[in-house]
Design a protein around this motif. Structure first.
Motif, PDB file in Angstrom:
ATOM      1  N   ALA A  89       0.236  -1.326  -0.314  1.00 19.32           N
ATOM      2  CA  ALA A  89      -0.380  -0.322  -0.080  1.00 19.32           C
ATOM      3  C   ALA A  89       0.811   1.580   0.357  1.00 19.32           C
ATOM      4  N   THR A  90       2.590   1.597   0.358  1.00 12.70           N
ATOM      5  CA  THR A  90       2.986   2.486   0.625  1.00 12.70           C
ATOM      6  C   THR A  90       3.325   2.878  -0.838  1.00 12.70           C
ATOM      7  N   ASP A  93       0.203   3.993  -2.560  1.00 14.12           N
ATOM      8  CA  ASP A  93       0.027   5.505  -1.890  1.00 14.12           C
ATOM      9  C   ASP A  93       0.543   6.648  -2.899  1.00 14.12           C
ATOM     10  N   MET A 165      -8.148   8.598   3.678  1.00 14.80           N
ATOM     11  CA  MET A 165      -8.253   7.179   3.744  1.00 14.80           C
ATOM     12  C   MET A 165      -9.969   6.146   4.355  1.00 14.80           C
ATOM     13  N   ALA A 167     -10.263   3.751   6.211  1.00 17.88           N
ATOM     14  CA  ALA A 167     -10.556   3.630   7.619  1.00 17.88           C
ATOM     15  C   ALA A 167      -8.524   3.410   8.586  1.00 17.88           C
ATOM     16  N   ASN A 169      -5.254   3.678  10.430  1.00 17.37           N
ATOM     17  CA  ASN A 169      -5.171   2.069  10.645  1.00 17.37           C
ATOM     18  C   ASN A 169      -4.751   2.693  12.642  1.00 17.37           C
ATOM     19  N   ASP A 194      -7.143   5.614   0.760  1.00 23.60           N
ATOM     20  CA  ASP A 194      -6.072   4.322   0.948  1.00 23.60           C
ATOM     21  C   ASP A 194      -7.334   3.283   1.807  1.00 23.60           C
ATOM     22  N   SER A 217      -3.851  -3.526   0.942  1.00 21.08           N
ATOM     23  CA  SER A 217      -2.166  -3.823   0.958  1.00 21.08           C
ATOM     24  C   SER A 217      -2.475  -5.897   1.258  1.00 21.08           C
TER      25      SER A 217
HETATM   26  C1  LIG Z   1      -0.235  -1.409   6.822  1.00 23.54           C
HETATM   27  C2  LIG Z   1      -0.700   0.421   6.253  1.00 23.54           C
HETATM   28  C3  LIG Z   1      -0.027   0.811   4.539  1.00 23.54           C
HETATM   29  C4  LIG Z   1       0.952   0.429   4.225  1.00 23.54           C
HETATM   30  O1  LIG Z   1       1.184  -0.632   3.642  1.00 23.54           O
HETATM   31  P1  LIG Z   1       2.545  -1.789   3.419  1.00 23.54           P
HETATM   32  O2  LIG Z   1       1.403  -2.927   2.356  1.00 23.54           O
HETATM   33  O3  LIG Z   1       2.930  -2.105   4.634  1.00 23.54           O
HETATM   34  O4  LIG Z   1       3.301  -0.399   2.585  1.00 23.54           O
HETATM   35  C5  LIG Z   1      -0.787   1.487   4.019  1.00 23.54           C
HETATM   36  N1  LIG Z   1      -1.572   2.004   4.876  1.00 23.54           N
HETATM   37  C6  LIG Z   1      -2.387   2.333   5.163  1.00 23.54           C
HETATM   38  C7  LIG Z   1      -3.876   2.690   5.805  1.00 23.54           C
HETATM   39  C8  LIG Z   1      -2.297   1.096   6.440  1.00 23.54           C
HETATM   40  O5  LIG Z   1      -2.970   0.341   7.010  1.00 23.54           O
END
Ligand SMILES: *Cc1c(COP(=O)(O)O)cnc(C)c1O
Length: 421
Positions: A89-90, A93, A165, A167, A169, A194, A217
Motif C-alpha cells: 500500500a505504501t 499511495d 483513507m 479506515a 490504521n 487508502d 495491501s
Molecule cells: C499498512 C498500511 C499501509 C502500508 O502498507 P504496506 O503494504 O505495508 O506498504 C498504508 N496505509 C495504511 C492505512 C496501512 O494500514
C-alpha cells in the motif's frame, strides 16, 4: 494469571505456562494457512516469469497472476484490468499521489488530504508540497471524521486530487467515502482512498462508493508482506496516473518490474477469503470481542478514554487512553500482549502519535494510548486475559501515582500551580 500449555498453530500463545496474545492486527496479520497453501507451488513447480510468453512456465505463472487479479477485482467490484500490482500500500499511495499530480498538471496544482492519513500519504503529500504543489490539509473533527462542508469548501477548479483513507490504521475511524466521492465527482477531481485497513472489514465496492483510485495491501488481510495493489478506474471517468516505475512495461505500463508471482497468488487468495468474513459471521465475531474488550476495560477502569468515533469504526479496532499512568510503564507491564501505543517510545520519532495530536488529544493522554487490533485468530480467551492484565497493571500503576491519589481526593491537577517550574 491465566496460563496456557498448548502451543497454538498461529503462534499467538506459547507453552511453558506463559501466555502471549497478539492484538496488533492493524500493524500486520499472520498469513492464513490457506493462503500459504495457495502460494507454495509458485516457488518451485510453477516458478516461471509471468512475462515469458513463449513457454509453459510463463503461462502457468501468468495464469496464477490473472486468477489473483480476478479474485481481487471481484472482491472490490472492479474489472481485472483496473488492478495494478505493487509492492504494498505504501507504493500504491505513492503511485496514486505522484502519478495523479503529474498526469493532471495541466488542470491544476492543488491537492486535498488530511493529517491523519497513513505516513505513506502524509509524507508523499509533504514531498509534493516541497516541490511546489499546493496542499490543503483538512482539520479532522475530534472524533476523527472529516468535515464534509470543509472538504466541499476546499475543492477548487485547479484541484486535481482528494486523498482520504477509508479506515484509519491507528483509531479505526471510517470516513464517509461515498459522500467524499460525490464531492470529487461533482468537481472533477480524482478521489484516491487508502483502503489497506478496509478490505474484508467493511463493505468496499469501488462502484457503489464511486472511488477512482484505491490502495490495498496483502499483509493487512492475512496475506503475505511485500505485495499490494492500486485500483485505477478505467471508465466513468477514466483515470490515469503517470508512471513512477520505468522498465519493462509490466502491468499495462503502469508499474514495471517482474511480477512477484507467489506473493500475488497469496494476495489474491487472501483478499478472496477476507471479503467472505463480511458475510460468514467472522466480522460479527470480531466486533463482539472488541465490544467485550471495550466494556471490560471502560467499566473496570475509570478515567479511560476511547480515541476516535466508536460508531464509525472498524470492527476489530479499539484505541484507549488510560489517564494517570505512565505510558512506558504501562507497555512494559503488558509486554506479553502485542499492541501498539501512541507513545513516542515505541517509534523512531520523538512526538506522540501525530494522529491523536491531530484530533486535539493532549500529549499526556496520547502517551498512554493503546491500540488493540483484533483479528481472525483472536479468541475470547485472549480478550478475557487482556482485560484482566490491563485492569491489573493500570490499577497497580495508579496505586503508585501521587497524581492519581490527588485526583481521588478531588483535587483538579490541571489547576495546581507547580513549584519550581
Ligand atoms: C499498512 C498500511 C499501509 C502500508 O502498507 P504496506 O503494504 O505495508 O506498504 C498504508 N496505509 C495504511 C492505512 C496501512 O494500514
Amino acid at each position: 494469571m491465566a496460563t496456557e500449555t498448548a502451543t497454538r498453530e498461529d503462534g499467538t500463545t506459547e507453552g511453558s505456562g506463559r501466555r502471549r496474545v497478539y492484538l496488533d492486527n492493524n500493524a500486520t496479520t499472520p498469513c492464513d494457512p490457506r493462503v500459504i497453501e495457495a502460494m507454495t507451488p509458485y516457488f518451485f513447480e510453477k516458478f516461471g516469469n509471468a512475462a515469458s510468453r513463449n513457454h509453459e512456465w510463463g503461462w502457468e505463472a501468468e495464469e496464477g497472476v490473472e486468477e489473483a487479479r480476478a479474485q481481487i477485482a471481484k472482491a472490490i467490484g472492479a474489472d481485472s484490468r483496473e488492478i495494478v500490482f505493487t509492492s504494498g500500500a505504501t507504493e500504491s499511495d505513492n503511485l496514486a499521489l505522484l502519478g495523479t499530480v503529474e498526469m493532471y498538471a495541466e488542470k491544476g496544482n492543488h491537492i486535498i488530504t488530511v493529517p491523519t492519513e497513513h505516513k505513506a500519504v502524509v509524507d508523499t503529500a509533504k514531498y509534493l508540497e516541497s516541490k511546489g504543489v499546493e496542499v490543503t490539509w483538512l482539520t479532522p473533527k475530534p472524533d476523527g471524521l472529516i468535515d464534509l462542508d470543509e472538504l466541499r469548501a476546499a475543492v477548487r477548479d485547479d484541484t486535481v486530487l482528494i486523498s482520504i483513507m477509508a479506515a484509519n490504521n491507528e483509531i479505526g475511524v471510517i470516513q464517509p467515502l461515498s459522500e467524499i466521492a460525490g464531492i470529487a465527482n461533482e468537481k472533477g477531481a480524482v478521489f484516491h482512498t487508502d483502503a489497506a485497513q478496509a478490505i474484508g472489514k467493511i463493505p468496499f465496492d469501488v462502484n457503489e462508493l464511486g472511488v477512482h483510485l484505491a490502495s490495498i495491501s496483502g499483509h493487512k488481510v492475512y496475506g503475505p508482506k511485500g505485495i499490494g495493489a492500486l485500483y485505477i478506474r478505467r471508465r466513468r471517468p477514466r483515470v490515469r496516473v503517470a508512471i513512477q516505475m520505468h522498465g519493462g512495461g509490466h502491468e499495462r505500463g503502469n508499474r514495471s518490474g517482474t511480477l512477484a508471482v507467489p506473493l500475488i497468488v497469496g494476495f489474491g487468495k487472501a483478499v478472496e477469503l477476507a471479503v467472505l468474513d463480511l458475510t460468514n459471521g467472522e466480522i460479527d465475531r470480531v466486533r463482539a470481542l472488541r465490544d467485550k474488550l471495550y466494556r471490560g476495560l471502560t467499566s473496570k477502569l475509570p478515567e479511560s478514554y476511547v480515541n476516535g468515533s466508536m460508531e464509525h469504526r472498524l470492527p476489530g479496532n479499539l484505541n484507549v487512553s488510560f489517564a494517570f499512568v505512565e505510558g512506558e510503564s504501562l507497555l512494559m507491564g503488558i509486554s506479553d500482549i502485542a499492541v501498539s501505543s501512541g507513545s513516542a517510545c515505541t517509534s523512531a520519532s520523538l512526538e506522540p502519535s501525530y494522529v491523536l495530536r491531530a484530533l486535539g488529544i493532549g500529549d499526556d493522554l496520547a502517551h498512554t494510548s493503546i491500540r488493540f487490533g483484533l483479528g481472525r485468530f483472536t479468541t475470547e480467551a485472549d480478550i478475557d486475559y487482556t482485560i484482566d492484565r490491563l485492569v491489573d497493571v493500570v490499577t497497580r500503576l495508579r496505586d503508585l501515582s501521587p497524581l492519581w491519589e490527588m485526583h481521588q481526593d478531588g483535587i483538579d491537577i490541571t489547576k495546581i500551580e507547580w513549584q519550581g517550574h
